[in-house]
Design a protein around this motif. Structure first.
Motif, short mmCIF file in Angstrom:
data_model
loop_
_atom_site.label_atom_id
_atom_site.label_comp_id
_atom_site.label_asym_id
_atom_site.label_seq_id
_atom_site.Cartn_x
_atom_site.Cartn_y
_atom_site.Cartn_z
N ASP A 34 0.82 -1.21 0.00
CA ASP A 34 0.00 0.00 0.00
C ASP A 34 0.86 1.26 0.00
O ASP A 34 0.46 2.29 -0.56
CB ASP A 34 -0.93 0.02 1.21
CG ASP A 34 -2.07 -0.99 1.10
OD1 ASP A 34 -2.34 -1.46 -0.02
OD2 ASP A 34 -2.68 -1.30 2.14
N ARG A 35 2.01 1.20 0.64
CA ARG A 35 2.89 2.37 0.71
C ARG A 35 3.67 2.60 -0.58
O ARG A 35 4.02 3.72 -0.91
CB ARG A 35 3.88 2.20 1.87
CG ARG A 35 3.27 2.23 3.26
CD ARG A 35 2.90 3.63 3.72
NE ARG A 35 2.50 3.61 5.11
CZ ARG A 35 3.31 3.82 6.14
NH1 ARG A 35 4.60 4.08 5.92
NH2 ARG A 35 2.85 3.78 7.37
N ALA A 36 3.98 1.52 -1.28
CA ALA A 36 4.81 1.63 -2.48
C ALA A 36 4.04 2.30 -3.61
O ALA A 36 2.86 2.02 -3.84
CB ALA A 36 5.28 0.25 -2.92
N ALA A 37 4.73 3.18 -4.33
CA ALA A 37 4.08 3.87 -5.44
C ALA A 37 3.92 2.96 -6.65
O ALA A 37 3.01 3.14 -7.45
CB ALA A 37 4.90 5.11 -5.82
N ASP A 176 17.43 4.62 6.49
CA ASP A 176 16.86 4.46 7.83
C ASP A 176 16.90 5.75 8.63
O ASP A 176 16.32 5.83 9.71
CB ASP A 176 17.56 3.33 8.58
CG ASP A 176 19.07 3.51 8.66
OD1 ASP A 176 19.62 4.24 7.82
OD2 ASP A 176 19.68 2.93 9.57
N GLU A 177 17.58 6.76 8.11
CA GLU A 177 17.57 8.10 8.69
C GLU A 177 17.06 9.05 7.60
O GLU A 177 17.85 9.64 6.86
CB GLU A 177 18.96 8.50 9.15
CG GLU A 177 19.53 7.57 10.22
CD GLU A 177 20.95 7.93 10.61
OE1 GLU A 177 21.33 9.11 10.43
OE2 GLU A 177 21.68 7.04 11.08
N PRO A 178 15.75 9.18 7.46
CA PRO A 178 15.17 9.87 6.31
C PRO A 178 15.70 11.28 6.07
O PRO A 178 15.75 11.74 4.93
CB PRO A 178 13.67 9.90 6.65
CG PRO A 178 13.47 8.72 7.53
CD PRO A 178 14.71 8.61 8.36
N GLY A 179 16.13 11.98 7.10
CA GLY A 179 16.61 13.33 6.93
C GLY A 179 18.06 13.46 6.56
O GLY A 179 18.56 14.57 6.33
N ASP A 180 18.77 12.35 6.48
CA ASP A 180 20.20 12.41 6.18
C ASP A 180 20.42 12.96 4.77
O ASP A 180 19.76 12.53 3.80
CB ASP A 180 20.81 11.01 6.31
CG ASP A 180 22.33 11.04 6.31
OD1 ASP A 180 22.91 11.30 5.24
OD2 ASP A 180 22.92 10.80 7.37
N LEU A 209 14.95 2.00 -6.52
CA LEU A 209 15.93 2.56 -5.61
C LEU A 209 15.57 2.29 -4.15
O LEU A 209 16.45 2.08 -3.32
CB LEU A 209 16.04 4.08 -5.84
CG LEU A 209 16.96 4.88 -4.94
CD1 LEU A 209 18.42 4.45 -5.14
CD2 LEU A 209 16.82 6.38 -5.23
N ALA A 210 14.29 2.30 -3.83
CA ALA A 210 13.84 2.21 -2.43
C ALA A 210 13.83 0.78 -1.91
O ALA A 210 13.36 -0.13 -2.58
CB ALA A 210 12.44 2.81 -2.30
N ASN A 217 9.15 5.72 4.14
CA ASN A 217 9.38 7.11 4.56
C ASN A 217 9.76 8.11 3.49
O ASN A 217 9.77 9.30 3.77
CB ASN A 217 10.50 7.13 5.62
CG ASN A 217 10.16 6.32 6.84
OD1 ASN A 217 9.22 6.61 7.55
ND2 ASN A 217 10.94 5.27 7.11
N ASP A 218 10.10 7.65 2.29
CA ASP A 218 10.65 8.58 1.30
C ASP A 218 9.99 8.38 -0.07
O ASP A 218 10.56 7.70 -0.93
CB ASP A 218 12.16 8.38 1.20
CG ASP A 218 12.84 9.44 0.37
OD1 ASP A 218 12.14 10.32 -0.18
OD2 ASP A 218 14.09 9.40 0.25
N PRO A 219 8.82 8.95 -0.28
CA PRO A 219 8.15 8.79 -1.58
C PRO A 219 9.00 9.28 -2.75
O PRO A 219 8.81 8.82 -3.89
CB PRO A 219 6.88 9.65 -1.43
CG PRO A 219 6.64 9.71 0.04
CD PRO A 219 8.00 9.73 0.67
#
Length: 382
Positions: A34-37, A176-180, A209-210, A217-219
């Protein structure tokens, strides 16, 4: 001190056992799909992260995954032998791997270098390949400096009918650190890699890539497909999403002894009992995958109460302080599970050993009996 000789209780386990809950795998797969585009590739490398590759693959495919992924070709063959005919990608192979068999058995292969491309192109059959770009790990994948040359060479091999370039893939170093900030660099490098491939005349329909963390966490890292492995079995490296752990490890107490205060325990006498107590011996140790670094820090669940692991974890055994009342020899205790009954979790064992959950679940050895809980009718998982 004296050892308590008590006959094992009826119905108790004869040895350590690992229970795999495929219902949990199904629930996790649905959430991730459901999360995957785009499409969801179920990565079942390392024997499905220690949960059984074929079982995890079948479950994931029944709950939203459309493809499978493994590292080596040796991991691909059992999936094909089991009759799983969906698209399947293998992405970590030496130059001299059996690429002819991969083509014959419809297994896509990743190409991270010109040398790999030459080997795949020279093999019998027409191989489907995913060009692999290193997006910032200095690990697997083609160095950006050689990427343009690899793309052009792949296009020439495609024109000769030796390969079909169906995909481009990469991997993020710090998802695993979305803001990095390295994630932004990885996404940018991957976008550049796609443009370079297109400029060379390639038209890869699969672009991925994901992995688990970026899927959750990173669309911006989502393309036509996401590759998810750890998430299938309940591990979210980012800690952002509650998934369902699918593994429970239990073991019987094979010996119970009552000891005095000050009794030294195990190799090196790293622990001495603070008071008179009962010690329980479990027939499981680091040869079975329990990390020795968790010695003196780990816990197990005994009759609904957590009790500490004391002394050093040995190759085949560990000792638990059972307290003043003790338990019966032969009773089963839980080392880890989903945590729903107060038992320690894989995450906690990883913390006690200063490692990651992946290492714990993939490290459980062959001596431990496996039992798989199948998935009932799909509607019962909603």
């Amino acid at each position: 001190m004296s050892a308590t000789a008590i006959a094992p209780r009826a119905g108790t386990s004869s040895g350590p056992r690992l229970d795999i809950d495929l219902q949990a795998v199904g629930r996790n797969t649905r959430l991730l799909a459901d999360r995957a585009a785009g499409e969801l590739m179920a990565v079942v490398k390392a024997d499905g992260f220690g949960h059984g590759a074929v079982d995890v693959a079948r479950t994931a495919l029944a709950h939203g995954a459309t493809r499978l992924g493994v590292t080596t070709l040796d991991e691909a063959w059992p999936l094909r032998d089991a009759g799983l005919a969906v698209p399947l990608l293998s992405w970590l192979n030496p130059v001299d791997a059996d690429y002819g068999s991969a083509a014959a058995r419809d297994v896509d292969v990743a190409v991270p270098s010109l040398q790999h491309l030459a080997a795949v192109a020279a093999a019998p059959g027409r191989s489907r390949v995913h060009l692999h770009l290193d997006t910032g790990l200095a690990r697997d994948g083609a160095d950006p400096a050689s990427w343009g040359q690899l793309c052009r060479a792949a296009r020439r091999a495609e024109q000769r009918g030796e390969v079909e370039v169906v995909g481009v893939m990469g991997h993020l170093a710090c998802a695993d650190e979305p803001g990095d900030e390295s994630n932004a660099l990885g996404r940018t490098r991957f976008a550049w890699g796609l443009e370079t491939a297109r400029a060379a005349g390639l038209r890869p329909r699969d672009r991925h890539l994901a992995a688990t963390s970026a899927t959750l966490n990173d669309p911006r890292a989502h393309h036509t497909m996401s590759r998810v492995g750890a998430g299938l079995v309940g591990i979210d490296p980012s800690g952002s999403t509650r998934l369902h752990p699918a593994m429970t490890l239990t073991a019987p107490v094979v010996q119970v002894r009552k000891v005095r205060a000050g009794t030294p325990v195990g190799y090196g006498h790293t622990h001495r009992t603070a008071a008179a107590t009962h010690l329980g011996l479990l027939p499981i140790g680091y040869a079975d995958g329990l990390p020795r670094l968790a010695s003196g820090r780990g816990q197990v669940l005994v009759r609904g109460v957590r009790r500490p692991v004391v002394g050093r974890i040995s190759m085949d055994q560990l000792v638990v302080d059972l307290g003043s009342r003790g338990i019966d020899q032969g009773e089963t205790v839980t080392l880890f599970g989903p945590g729903t009954h107060g038992e320690p979790t894989v995450s906690e064992w990883a913390a006690w050993a200063d490692t990651i959950e992946h290492e714990i679940v993939t490290g459980i050895g062959a001596r431990v009996e496996r039992r798989t809980r199948p998935v009932p009718h799909l509607r019962s998982l909603s």
